[in-house]
Design a protein around this motif. Structure first.
Motif, mmCIF file in Angstrom:
data_model
loop_
_atom_site.group_PDB
_atom_site.id
_atom_site.type_symbol
_atom_site.label_atom_id
_atom_site.label_comp_id
_atom_site.label_asym_id
_atom_site.label_seq_id
_atom_site.Cartn_x
_atom_site.Cartn_y
_atom_site.Cartn_z
ATOM 1 N N ALA A 40 0.839 -1.200 0.000
ATOM 2 C CA ALA A 40 0.000 0.000 0.000
ATOM 3 C C ALA A 40 0.873 1.249 0.000
ATOM 4 O O ALA A 40 0.565 2.245 -0.684
ATOM 5 N N THR A 41 1.979 1.216 0.734
ATOM 6 C CA THR A 41 2.911 2.341 0.764
ATOM 7 C C THR A 41 3.567 2.549 -0.599
ATOM 8 O O THR A 41 3.671 3.680 -1.097
ATOM 9 N N LEU A 42 4.008 1.453 -1.211
ATOM 10 C CA LEU A 42 4.613 1.528 -2.538
ATOM 11 C C LEU A 42 3.631 2.126 -3.542
ATOM 12 O O LEU A 42 3.991 3.017 -4.330
ATOM 13 N N TYR A 43 2.400 1.663 -3.507
ATOM 14 C CA TYR A 43 1.398 2.177 -4.444
ATOM 15 C C TYR A 43 1.128 3.663 -4.204
ATOM 16 O O TYR A 43 1.007 4.449 -5.167
ATOM 17 N N ALA A 44 1.081 4.061 -2.943
ATOM 18 C CA ALA A 44 0.843 5.482 -2.637
ATOM 19 C C ALA A 44 1.978 6.346 -3.158
ATOM 20 O O ALA A 44 1.744 7.438 -3.704
ATOM 21 N N HIS A 45 3.216 5.894 -3.009
ATOM 22 C CA HIS A 45 4.352 6.663 -3.546
ATOM 23 C C HIS A 45 4.238 6.786 -5.064
ATOM 24 O O HIS A 45 4.508 7.850 -5.642
ATOM 25 N N ALA A 46 3.859 5.687 -5.718
ATOM 26 C CA ALA A 46 3.734 5.717 -7.178
ATOM 27 C C ALA A 46 2.623 6.671 -7.615
ATOM 28 O O ALA A 46 2.792 7.441 -8.570
ATOM 29 N N ARG A 47 1.506 6.619 -6.923
ATOM 30 C CA ARG A 47 0.397 7.517 -7.263
ATOM 31 C C ARG A 47 0.811 8.973 -7.114
ATOM 32 O O ARG A 47 0.347 9.850 -7.860
ATOM 33 N N ALA A 48 1.676 9.241 -6.135
ATOM 34 C CA ALA A 48 2.146 10.616 -5.905
ATOM 35 C C ALA A 48 3.269 11.007 -6.847
ATOM 36 O O ALA A 48 3.718 12.165 -6.823
ATOM 37 N N GLY A 49 3.736 10.053 -7.670
ATOM 38 C CA GLY A 49 4.827 10.341 -8.579
ATOM 39 C C GLY A 49 6.183 10.409 -7.905
ATOM 40 O O GLY A 49 7.149 10.918 -8.484
ATOM 41 N N ASP A 50 6.276 9.877 -6.677
ATOM 42 C CA ASP A 50 7.538 9.884 -5.941
ATOM 43 C C ASP A 50 8.248 8.561 -6.221
ATOM 44 O O ASP A 50 8.218 7.627 -5.413
ATOM 45 N N TRP A 51 8.891 8.490 -7.355
ATOM 46 C CA TRP A 51 9.446 7.218 -7.825
ATOM 47 C C TRP A 51 10.686 6.807 -7.051
ATOM 48 O O TRP A 51 10.969 5.598 -6.940
ATOM 49 N N ASP A 52 11.411 7.748 -6.469
ATOM 50 C CA ASP A 52 12.557 7.374 -5.650
ATOM 51 C C ASP A 52 12.100 6.626 -4.396
ATOM 52 O O ASP A 52 12.672 5.589 -4.033
ATOM 53 N N ARG A 53 11.090 7.151 -3.722
ATOM 54 C CA ARG A 53 10.583 6.463 -2.528
ATOM 55 C C ARG A 53 9.899 5.157 -2.905
ATOM 56 O O ARG A 53 9.992 4.172 -2.168
ATOM 57 N N ALA A 54 9.230 5.129 -4.043
ATOM 58 C CA ALA A 54 8.627 3.885 -4.505
ATOM 59 C C ALA A 54 9.694 2.826 -4.728
ATOM 60 O O ALA A 54 9.531 1.658 -4.354
ATOM 61 N N ALA A 55 10.823 3.224 -5.337
ATOM 62 C CA ALA A 55 11.905 2.283 -5.593
ATOM 63 C C ALA A 55 12.501 1.762 -4.291
ATOM 64 O O ALA A 55 12.817 0.570 -4.169
ATOM 65 N N ARG A 56 12.664 2.632 -3.305
ATOM 66 C CA ARG A 56 13.223 2.184 -2.024
ATOM 67 C C ARG A 56 12.285 1.192 -1.339
ATOM 68 O O ARG A 56 12.738 0.193 -0.759
ATOM 69 N N GLU A 57 10.993 1.447 -1.408
ATOM 70 C CA GLU A 57 10.042 0.509 -0.803
ATOM 71 C C GLU A 57 10.031 -0.810 -1.564
ATOM 72 O O GLU A 57 9.952 -1.894 -0.967
#
Length: 314
Positions: A228-245
């Motif tokens: 859910a955290t990864l998806y939220a980062h992706a929806r926000a366009g925060d791809w660096d945080r998405a990649a870390r998760e």
């Protein structure tokens, strides 16, 4: 009793394929199943997929499937959409499963290509058309070539989407280039209502960046909040945080390597690891898998425990 149904115009987000907890005598552990469903909902998932591969659907008798369906749908009561796998070998057998799912009040059904017999692409298309015609509920195709030995043709999928037969796809092909090509072709055809969900839980950030609508992660049983955290980062366009998760989840996924390949199959090791992790996290009572799968031993259980501890999940 009437069960509330959550419906959705387009399925998106995190939709874990829920494990089926079993008792030591291989009955459905209803109390553990309820805890697992609540654990998923508390983790922020957007839907649930019951009776999929991580649910051990291929191992479960019809009576077990019925218990899972009734238990989950009555408990969820419309909080999120619940998809039901109607996975079986041929059309008539799938239709039996599908009618049971529809009567229970599912938000949609999920079907693979027919298997055991060799199936021509024209027969796969007929199979999917007949399922939808005779159920009239959202139908999601499940591309699982490693198990059913048929890869779903993308032109066929988009043709069925255009004809209103398919609502979406769970892609477990492992072919990222093919997935991207499908997403581009879907968008070019203006079929953006056709939901594309990846089943490859270790490349979710890439799939979402390519335009996939969500993920159906087996590892989401163990850590729904992470997805859910990864998806939220992706929806926000925060791809660096998405990649870390995503990388954190990749390290967690190493639990599936618990058993050596010479001792058991990869399915036994993976499903055993998921259930062992859920037991260690206090979600389910037993780490029992359906036969003929081989259970993890004490050393393998400790391996899973170590990875969970390193991930901060214990």
């Amino acid at each position: 009793m009437t069960t509330a149904i959550a419906t959705v115009s387009k399925l998106a987000g995190v939709v874990p394929p829920v494990c089926t907890p079993l008792t030591p005598d291989h009955q459905v552990d209803v109390a553990s199943l309820l805890r697992l469903v609540d654990f998923q909902l508390a983790g922020g998932v957007d839907g649930l997929f019951i009776l999929g591969s991580s649910s051990e659907v291929a191992f479960l008798p019809d009576a077990h499937r019925a218990v899972v369906i009734d238990t989950v749908l009555q408990h969820v009561a419309g909080q999120v959409p619940v998809l039901i796998g109607v996975i079986d070998m041929t059309t008539l057998r799938v239709l039996d499963q599908a009618r049971r799912a529809v009567r229970a009040g599912c938000a949609g059904i999920v079907a693979t290509a027919p298997f055991y017999t060799r199936t021509h692409p024209a027969e796969i298309e007929l199979h999917l058309r007949q399922i939808q015609e005779q159920t009239q509920v959202p139908l999601y195709a499940y591309d699982l070539p490693v198990s059913v030995h048929s890869h779903l043709d993308h032109d066929m999928l988009l043709r069925l989407a255009a004809d209103g037969v398919l609502a979406g796809l769970k892609d477990s092909s492992g072919d990222d280039a093919g997935l991207r090509d499908l997403i581009v072709a879907r968008n070019d055809a203006g079929l953006t209502g056709f939901s594309v969900l990846t089943g490859s839980e270790l490349t979710v950030d890439n799939a979402l960046r390519m335009g996939a609508d969500g993920v159906v992660p087996g590892l989401g049983n163990v850590d729904p909040h992470g997805y859910a955290t990864l998806y939220a980062h992706a929806r926000a366009g925060d791809w660096d945080r998405a990649a870390r998760e995503q990388e954190r989840l990749l390290r967690l996924m190493r639990i599936v390597r618990a058993a050596p390949a010479g001792r058991m199959g990869r399915g036994s090791s993976a499903l055993g690891a998921f259930k062992t992790a859920l037991k260690l996290r206090g979600v389910i009572e037993h780490a029992v898998t359906a036969p003929p799968q081989i259970p993890l031993d004490d050393a393998e259980t400790e391996y899973v425990r170590g990875i969970l501890a390193t991930a901060g999940l214990l």
